[in-house]
Design a protein around this motif. Structure first.
Motif, PDB file in Angstrom:
ATOM      1  N   PRO A  84       0.790  -1.230   0.000  1.00  0.00           N
ATOM      2  CA  PRO A  84       0.000   0.000   0.000  1.00  0.00           C
ATOM      3  C   PRO A  84       0.822   1.280   0.000  1.00  0.00           C
ATOM      4  N   ALA A  85       1.968   1.300   0.686  1.00  0.00           N
ATOM      5  CA  ALA A  85       2.776   2.523   0.707  1.00  0.00           C
ATOM      6  C   ALA A  85       3.304   2.852  -0.687  1.00  0.00           C
ATOM      7  N   ALA A  86       3.783   1.829  -1.398  1.00  0.00           N
ATOM      8  CA  ALA A  86       4.252   2.039  -2.764  1.00  0.00           C
ATOM      9  C   ALA A  86       3.094   2.421  -3.678  1.00  0.00           C
ATOM     10  N   ALA A  87       1.933   1.829  -3.448  1.00  0.00           N
ATOM     11  CA  ALA A  87       0.756   2.155  -4.251  1.00  0.00           C
ATOM     12  C   ALA A  87       0.362   3.612  -4.070  1.00  0.00           C
ATOM     13  N   LEU A  88       0.388   4.094  -2.834  1.00  0.00           N
ATOM     14  CA  LEU A  88       0.021   5.483  -2.567  1.00  0.00           C
ATOM     15  C   LEU A  88       0.899   6.441  -3.351  1.00  0.00           C
ATOM     16  N   ALA A  89       2.186   6.173  -3.401  1.00  0.00           N
ATOM     17  CA  ALA A  89       3.106   7.044  -4.140  1.00  0.00           C
ATOM     18  C   ALA A  89       2.728   7.103  -5.615  1.00  0.00           C
ATOM     19  N   GLU A  90       2.318   5.974  -6.179  1.00  0.00           N
ATOM     20  CA  GLU A  90       1.957   5.949  -7.594  1.00  0.00           C
ATOM     21  C   GLU A  90       0.633   6.672  -7.845  1.00  0.00           C
ATOM     22  N   PHE A  91      -0.345   6.472  -6.975  1.00  0.00           N
ATOM     23  CA  PHE A  91      -1.623   7.165  -7.143  1.00  0.00           C
ATOM     24  C   PHE A  91      -1.418   8.682  -7.069  1.00  0.00           C
ATOM     25  N   GLU A  92      -0.614   9.123  -6.122  1.00  0.00           N
ATOM     26  CA  GLU A  92      -0.422  10.559  -5.962  1.00  0.00           C
ATOM     27  C   GLU A  92       0.354  11.150  -7.135  1.00  0.00           C
ATOM     28  N   GLN A  93       1.324  10.413  -7.658  1.00  0.00           N
ATOM     29  CA  GLN A  93       2.045  10.907  -8.820  1.00  0.00           C
ATOM     30  C   GLN A  93       1.127  10.933 -10.044  1.00  0.00           C
ATOM     31  N   SER A  94       0.273   9.939 -10.172  1.00  0.00           N
ATOM     32  CA  SER A  94      -0.668   9.917 -11.287  1.00  0.00           C
ATOM     33  C   SER A  94      -1.620  11.097 -11.221  1.00  0.00           C
ATOM     34  N   LEU A  95      -2.063  11.449 -10.020  1.00  0.00           N
ATOM     35  CA  LEU A  95      -2.993  12.569  -9.867  1.00  0.00           C
ATOM     36  C   LEU A  95      -2.354  13.905 -10.239  1.00  0.00           C
ATOM     37  N   GLN A  96      -1.054  14.005 -10.137  1.00  0.00           N
ATOM     38  CA  GLN A  96      -0.386  15.231 -10.563  1.00  0.00           C
ATOM     39  C   GLN A  96      -0.505  15.426 -12.074  1.00  0.00           C
ATOM     40  N   ALA A  97      -0.414  14.329 -12.814  1.00  0.00           N
ATOM     41  CA  ALA A  97      -0.511  14.406 -14.278  1.00  0.00           C
ATOM     42  C   ALA A  97      -1.960  14.351 -14.758  1.00  0.00           C
ATOM     43  N   PHE A  98      -2.788  13.590 -14.049  1.00  0.00           N
ATOM     44  CA  PHE A  98      -4.186  13.404 -14.444  1.00  0.00           C
ATOM     45  C   PHE A  98      -5.082  13.692 -13.236  1.00  0.00           C
ATOM     46  N   PRO A  99      -5.294  14.965 -12.913  1.00  0.00           N
ATOM     47  CA  PRO A  99      -6.056  15.321 -11.709  1.00  0.00           C
ATOM     48  C   PRO A  99      -7.532  14.928 -11.810  1.00  0.00           C
ATOM     49  N   ARG A 100      -8.144  14.793 -10.617  1.00  0.00           N
ATOM     50  CA  ARG A 100      -9.575  14.505 -10.502  1.00  0.00           C
ATOM     51  C   ARG A 100      -9.957  13.178 -11.147  1.00  0.00           C
ATOM     52  N   ARG A 101      -9.056  12.209 -11.048  1.00  0.00           N
ATOM     53  CA  ARG A 101      -9.366  10.859 -11.493  1.00  0.00           C
ATOM     54  C   ARG A 101     -10.007  10.113 -10.331  1.00  0.00           C
ATOM     55  N   PHE A 102     -11.260   9.667 -10.514  1.00  0.00           N
ATOM     56  CA  PHE A 102     -12.003   9.026  -9.434  1.00  0.00           C
ATOM     57  C   PHE A 102     -11.250   7.836  -8.859  1.00  0.00           C
ATOM     58  N   HIS A 103     -10.764   6.959  -9.738  1.00  0.00           N
ATOM     59  CA  HIS A 103     -10.122   5.737  -9.242  1.00  0.00           C
ATOM     60  C   HIS A 103      -8.731   6.003  -8.666  1.00  0.00           C
ATOM     61  N   SER A 104      -8.073   7.056  -9.102  1.00  0.00           N
ATOM     62  CA  SER A 104      -6.800   7.409  -8.467  1.00  0.00           C
ATOM     63  C   SER A 104      -7.043   7.916  -7.051  1.00  0.00           C
ATOM     64  N   GLU A 105      -8.065   8.749  -6.865  1.00  0.00           N
ATOM     65  CA  GLU A 105      -8.399   9.225  -5.520  1.00  0.00           C
ATOM     66  C   GLU A 105      -8.847   8.064  -4.630  1.00  0.00           C
ATOM     67  N   LEU A 106      -9.692   7.191  -5.171  1.00  0.00           N
ATOM     68  CA  LEU A 106     -10.162   6.044  -4.385  1.00  0.00           C
ATOM     69  C   LEU A 106      -9.008   5.118  -4.034  1.00  0.00           C
ATOM     70  N   GLY A 107      -8.139   4.858  -5.004  1.00  0.00           N
ATOM     71  CA  GLY A 107      -6.976   4.021  -4.714  1.00  0.00           C
ATOM     72  C   GLY A 107      -6.082   4.645  -3.671  1.00  0.00           C
ATOM     73  N   ALA A 108      -5.916   5.965  -3.738  1.00  0.00           N
ATOM     74  CA  ALA A 108      -5.081   6.657  -2.749  1.00  0.00           C
ATOM     75  C   ALA A 108      -5.685   6.559  -1.362  1.00  0.00           C
ATOM     76  N   ILE A 109      -7.008   6.645  -1.260  1.00  0.00           N
ATOM     77  CA  ILE A 109      -7.674   6.478   0.041  1.00  0.00           C
ATOM     78  C   ILE A 109      -7.355   5.103   0.617  1.00  0.00           C
ATOM     79  N   ARG A 110      -7.559   4.082  -0.185  1.00  0.00           N
ATOM     80  CA  ARG A 110      -7.343   2.709   0.287  1.00  0.00           C
ATOM     81  C   ARG A 110      -5.876   2.474   0.646  1.00  0.00           C
ATOM     82  N   ALA A 111      -4.980   2.972  -0.204  1.00  0.00           N
ATOM     83  CA  ALA A 111      -3.552   2.763   0.039  1.00  0.00           C
ATOM     84  C   ALA A 111      -3.101   3.498   1.286  1.00  0.00           C
ATOM     85  N   ALA A 112      -3.541   4.738   1.454  1.00  0.00           N
ATOM     86  CA  ALA A 112      -3.156   5.518   2.638  1.00  0.00           C
ATOM     87  C   ALA A 112      -3.722   4.891   3.907  1.00  0.00           C
ATOM     88  N   HIS A 113      -4.971   4.457   3.845  1.00  0.00           N
ATOM     89  CA  HIS A 113      -5.608   3.835   5.014  1.00  0.00           C
ATOM     90  C   HIS A 113      -4.879   2.556   5.413  1.00  0.00           C
TER      91      HIS A 113
END
Length: 213
Positions: free
Chosen positions: A142-171
């Motif tokens: 999950p820690a590695a996943a969070l880093a990827e979701f957050e980097q993806s959101l920088q390039a592709f903001p407001r992506r529903f599944h990136s935000e949802l994945g980041a929630i799950r990974a951070a939690h």
């Protein structure tokens, strides 16, 4: 590629795997559009356990990539490269080849970082780093996943599944402030919509819990 996006965004893997290929004239004129369909078929098949179907679609992507020679299609050639690598990564993941899957996704993400976005075409059907994050989350990282979701959101903001994945990974990795940050973004993005109740329920559960460091 509206159908491709719809099925993949809704995680309707079996429906994506059975998308119909257009007639031959369309394929010959627009091989990059055909690649969108093969990508959806490959990901849908791999994610629903249809490894044979995934293998066929991944190979078809390779053939389509090699069919494009004209330099004016250079950006699209790069996009098919990214799709081929990502589809092959999901196939490797389905075969429980975790190291190979991660390597393929990282190659795809690096190419995507270099390519940037097209000035006219809609964005990627599924960003490579978002997919990498989902794969890492499923692999128990999950820690590695969070880093990827957050980097993806920088390039592709407001992506529903990136935000949802980041929630799950951070939690799951105990990054509670990050989980609350992404939960806030997801709830604001959804605007009270009830179309994805499980995701909104998770976000609201995190937001209603006492804040933790």
């Amino acid at each position: 590629c509206i159908r491709d996006r719809y099925y993949l965004e809704r995680r309707k893997w079996r429906e994506a795997a059975t998308l119909k290929i257009p007639h031959q004239e369309f394929v010959e004129r627009f091989p990059f559009a055909d690649a969108h369909i093969e990508f959806a078929r490959a990901v849908g098949a791999a994610r629903s356990g249809n490894l044979e179907g995934a293998e066929i679609a991944v190979e078809r992507l390779r053939v389509l990539r090699n069919s494009l020679k004209d330099s004016k299609f250079q950006w699209w050639i790069g996009q098919i490269d990214i799709q081929h690598l990502s589809a092959a990564a999901w196939l490797a993941h389905a075969r429980r080849q975790g190291t190979a899957a991660e390597q393929l996704f990282r190659k795809a993400a690096a190419l995507e970082d270099q390519a940037g976005t097209h000035p006219v075409s809609p964005g990627q059907i599924l960003p490579a780093r978002e997919q990498l994050g989902e794969m890492l989350l499923e692999a128990g990282k999950p820690a590695a996943a969070l880093a990827e979701f957050e980097q993806s959101l920088q390039a592709f903001p407001r992506r529903f599944h990136s935000e949802l994945g980041a929630i799950r990974a951070a939690h799951r990795s105990g990054r509670h402030p990050d989980a609350r940050k992404h939960a806030t973004a997801l709830v604001a993005m959804a605007g009270g919509s009830g179309t994805r109740p499980a995701a909104i329920k998770l976000a609201n559960t995190i937001l209603s819990a006492p804040a933790r460091p």
